[in-house]
Design a protein around this motif. Structure first.
Motif, PDB file in Angstrom:
ATOM      1  N   THR A   1       0.833  -1.203   0.000  1.00  0.00           N
ATOM      2  CA  THR A   1       0.000   0.000   0.000  1.00  0.00           C
ATOM      3  C   THR A   1       0.866   1.252   0.000  1.00  0.00           C
ATOM      4  O   THR A   1       0.602   2.205  -0.738  1.00  0.00           O
ATOM      5  CB  THR A   1      -0.937   0.011   1.224  1.00  0.00           C
ATOM      6  N   MET A   2       1.918   1.226   0.810  1.00  0.00           N
ATOM      7  CA  MET A   2       2.827   2.375   0.868  1.00  0.00           C
ATOM      8  C   MET A   2       3.546   2.572  -0.469  1.00  0.00           C
ATOM      9  O   MET A   2       3.746   3.703  -0.909  1.00  0.00           O
ATOM     10  CB  MET A   2       3.843   2.191   2.001  1.00  0.00           C
TER      11      MET A   2
ATOM     12  N   ASP B   1       2.356   1.824  -3.422  1.00  0.00           N
ATOM     13  CA  ASP B   1       1.365   2.409  -4.330  1.00  0.00           C
ATOM     14  C   ASP B   1       1.192   3.902  -4.046  1.00  0.00           C
ATOM     15  O   ASP B   1       1.112   4.713  -4.978  1.00  0.00           O
ATOM     16  CB  ASP B   1       0.015   1.698  -4.193  1.00  0.00           C
ATOM     17  N   ASP B   2       1.142   4.243  -2.762  1.00  0.00           N
ATOM     18  CA  ASP B   2       1.010   5.649  -2.382  1.00  0.00           C
ATOM     19  C   ASP B   2       2.229   6.450  -2.842  1.00  0.00           C
ATOM     20  O   ASP B   2       2.093   7.574  -3.324  1.00  0.00           O
ATOM     21  CB  ASP B   2       0.840   5.798  -0.870  1.00  0.00           C
TER      22      ASP B   2
ATOM     23  N   ASP C   1       1.968   7.233  -6.442  1.00  0.00           N
ATOM     24  CA  ASP C   1       1.032   8.339  -6.650  1.00  0.00           C
ATOM     25  C   ASP C   1       1.698   9.681  -6.342  1.00  0.00           C
ATOM     26  O   ASP C   1       1.512  10.661  -7.078  1.00  0.00           O
ATOM     27  CB  ASP C   1      -0.209   8.174  -5.784  1.00  0.00           C
TER      28      ASP C   1
END
Length: 74
Positions: free
Chosen positions: A22-23, A25-26, A29
């Motif tokens: 998740t990190m 992916d963040d 972004d």
């Protein structure tokens, strides 16, 4: 007991792996947003340079007009 400990460790590692994913992916972004901001800033800077050139040209013309009309102080 060893199986329980290994299972618990594996469960925690999977949770950590999920959070890291998740990190990541963040972070992707954020990098994309930064590229957009850099592009915007580059465009802004080009616009500023162009305006500075126009202002310098206008100032040079005004100075020339003032000299021709003998309006300069000094």
């Amino acid at each position: 007991m060893t199986n329980v400990t290994n299972a618990l460790i594996l469960e925690h590692l999977k949770a950590i792996q999920g959070k890291l994913s998740t990190m990541a992916d963040d972070l992707t972004d954020v990098k994309t947003d930064m590229r957009g901001l850099k592009t915007h800033m580059a465009g802004f800077m080009q616009s500023e340079v162009a305006q500075d050139g126009v202002l310098a040209s206008i100032r040079a013309r005004l100075d020339r007009i003032e000299r021709r009309l003998d309006l300069t102080e000094g």
